[in-house]
Scaffold this motif. Structure first.
Motif, PDB file in Angstrom:
ATOM      1  N   ASP A 395       0.828  -1.207   0.000  1.00 39.22           N
ATOM      2  CA  ASP A 395       0.000   0.000   0.000  1.00 39.22           C
ATOM      3  C   ASP A 395       0.861   1.255   0.000  1.00 39.22           C
ATOM      4  O   ASP A 395       0.562   2.228  -0.710  1.00 39.22           O
ATOM      5  N   ALA A 398       2.415   1.736  -3.353  1.00 39.70           N
ATOM      6  CA  ALA A 398       1.406   2.192  -4.316  1.00 39.70           C
ATOM      7  C   ALA A 398       1.166   3.685  -4.184  1.00 39.70           C
ATOM      8  O   ALA A 398       1.020   4.403  -5.190  1.00 39.70           O
ATOM      9  N   VAL A 399       1.112   4.185  -2.958  1.00 35.10           N
ATOM     10  CA  VAL A 399       0.918   5.624  -2.732  1.00 35.10           C
ATOM     11  C   VAL A 399       2.075   6.414  -3.331  1.00 35.10           C
ATOM     12  O   VAL A 399       1.870   7.452  -3.984  1.00 35.10           O
ATOM     13  N   THR A 401       4.064   5.451  -5.756  1.00 38.19           N
ATOM     14  CA  THR A 401       4.018   5.313  -7.213  1.00 38.19           C
ATOM     15  C   THR A 401       2.964   6.234  -7.811  1.00 38.19           C
ATOM     16  O   THR A 401       3.221   6.974  -8.769  1.00 38.19           O
ATOM     17  N   GLU A 402       1.756   6.199  -7.245  1.00 41.17           N
ATOM     18  CA  GLU A 402       0.659   7.016  -7.765  1.00 41.17           C
ATOM     19  C   GLU A 402       0.924   8.506  -7.583  1.00 41.17           C
ATOM     20  O   GLU A 402       0.444   9.333  -8.370  1.00 41.17           O
ATOM     21  N   GLY A 403       1.712   8.850  -6.563  1.00 36.10           N
ATOM     22  CA  GLY A 403       2.030  10.257  -6.327  1.00 36.10           C
ATOM     23  C   GLY A 403       3.196  10.764  -7.148  1.00 36.10           C
ATOM     24  O   GLY A 403       3.589  11.930  -7.029  1.00 36.10           O
ATOM     25  N   GLY A 404       3.761   9.912  -7.991  1.00 38.08           N
ATOM     26  CA  GLY A 404       4.881  10.326  -8.848  1.00 38.08           C
ATOM     27  C   GLY A 404       6.177  10.513  -8.096  1.00 38.08           C
ATOM     28  O   GLY A 404       7.085  11.209  -8.570  1.00 38.08           O
TER      29      GLY A 404
END
Length: 407
Positions: A395, A398-399, A401-404
């Motif tokens: 998790d 993922a945060v 990764t999604e936040g760049g």
């Protein structure tokens, strides 16, 4: 089973280009686990520098980058973000050593400077490498090793006295600095082993370069003599120079020759079929030969011009005169001495099949070093570093990764 000299040492590498990465590369060769952090957005300069695999510029194909970073784990990270900076703090908590080469003051703006990090990790050993050091009127000077070699004096001293300075090839102090830095870093680690105390090491590439000009600096301090350019001539030895030989396959070839004493001079003169020069009394001393340097260099140059460089090398070495052809990049891979020492090492590469890097500069008998793997591709080890080293769960990754953040 042999234990690696630096087995168990954990290193966070925040450096770039050459001067800093070469330190981490050496540590990795001898068993340290090195995590290299870089950006995939602001691509590291060395990734864009030749030579490239296949001759095509590619940020995953630079042989320079590959040589400086073999054996490291690669993590891409946005260091300008608070989240990225926190990942770095977590890596610092894991690491024994941090190596960085940001512009002086940049890490302090991010709260990642030594004083801040050591407040919670007092046994941290941190090394900063820059052109002129972290403090002082020149500390903010930006530049590469060519600037360092200019400020340290090498650019001025390289060339012929009647021409403009030629300068050394490439960023000279980028290669001098890491050698001195490495010894200091190992001393700091030994100090930590004995006392439990960390250390901060501030490496100025300019000062590392000046160290190698200590004789010239001391001479000036003694009597005010300012060192000057003398081409390939030596202050004591004569003849001493690099001479053009017969071109081969359309390429210029040269041989370096150095005469240290009268015996070598006479051997050289006879090898050139010049017994008249060998028997001259005024050339029987180094002082006399220096006084006749123009004449002697002309004689050697005229003889060498009609010879094959490798033949000159072999002939002079056989009669005891120091000589060697000027090695080109084509000669280098076939050099017997380098091959014997395993200087060039072939490694598997995920994109290019195989690649070559230089082996360790130090041959240790009980704990020999070796490059463990090709340099990392951008983000190649993100998951491994975040999960296995930092213990992040899926998790959290993922945060990021999604936040760049992981770029």
């Amino acid at each position: 089973m042999t234990t690696d000299a630096l087995s168990g040492l954990k290193v966070l590498d925040l450096s770039w280009v050459v001067a800093g990465p070469l330190i981490g590369r050496t540590l990795a060769d001898f068993g340290a686990q090195v995590v290299r952090v870089e950006s995939s957005v602001r691509v590291e300069t060395a990734r864009l520098m030749q030579p490239f695999h296949g001759g095509v510029q590619d940020k995953e194909g630079s042989a320079l980058f590959g040589n400086c970073n073999a054996g490291k784990l690669g993590l891409t990270l946005d260091l300008k973000s608070a989240e990225g900076q926190q990942v770095v703090r977590d890596l610092v908590a894991w690491a024994d050593v941090v190596v960085e080469s940001f512009s002086p003051g940049q890490l302090a703006k991010w709260g990642l400077d030594y004083d801040t990090l050591a407040a919670t990790k007092p046994d941290l050993v941190m090394l900063s490498t820059s052109i002129a050091g972290q403090h002082g009127p020149w500390s903010t000077l930006a530049g590469f090793g060519n600037v360092g070699s200019s400020l340290s004096g090498f650019q001025y001293l390289t060339g012929y006295e009647d021409r403009l300075p030629m300068g050394t090839f490439g960023p000279y102090t980028d290669y001098v600095g890491p050698r001195l830095a490495l010894v200091t870093l190992l001393a700091a680690l030994e100090h930590r082993r004995r006392t439990g105390e960390g250390a901060y090491i501030d490496v100025a590439q300019v000062e590392a370069g000046i160290f190698f000009l200590a004789p010239q600096v001391a001479h000036f301090g003694y009597d005010g003599t300012i060192a000057a350019r003398h081409g390939n001539r030596d202050a004591e030895l004569a003849p001493h120079g690099v001479f053009a030989c017969r071109p081969e396959d359309g390429n210029d070839r040269f041989v370096a020759i150095a005469v240290r004493d009268t015996g070598e001079w006479r051997a050289l003169a006879r090898a050139m079929s010049r017994p008249d020069l060998a028997e001259r009394d005024d050339l029987a001393t180094a002082e006399g030969r220096r006084a006749a340097q123009d004449e002697l260099e002309g004689a050697v140059a005229g003889w060498a011009a009609g010879q094959v460089a490798s033949d000159v090398e072999r002939l002079l070495q056989d009669v005891g005169v120091p000589a060697h052809l000027a090695v080109t990049s084509d000669d280098y891979p076939a050099d017997e001495q380098l091959a014997h020492r395993g200087h060039l090492v072939e490694l598997p590469h995920p994109r290019h099949g195989t690649t070559y890097v230089e082996g360790p500069r130090y041959a240790l008998s009980e704990t020999p070093g070796r490059p463990r793997a090709a340099a990392p591709a951008l983000g190649q080890h993100n998951e491994q570093v975040l999960t296995e080293i930092l213990g992040y769960d899926a998790d959290r990754i993922a945060v990021l990764t999604e936040g760049g953040i992981l770029r």
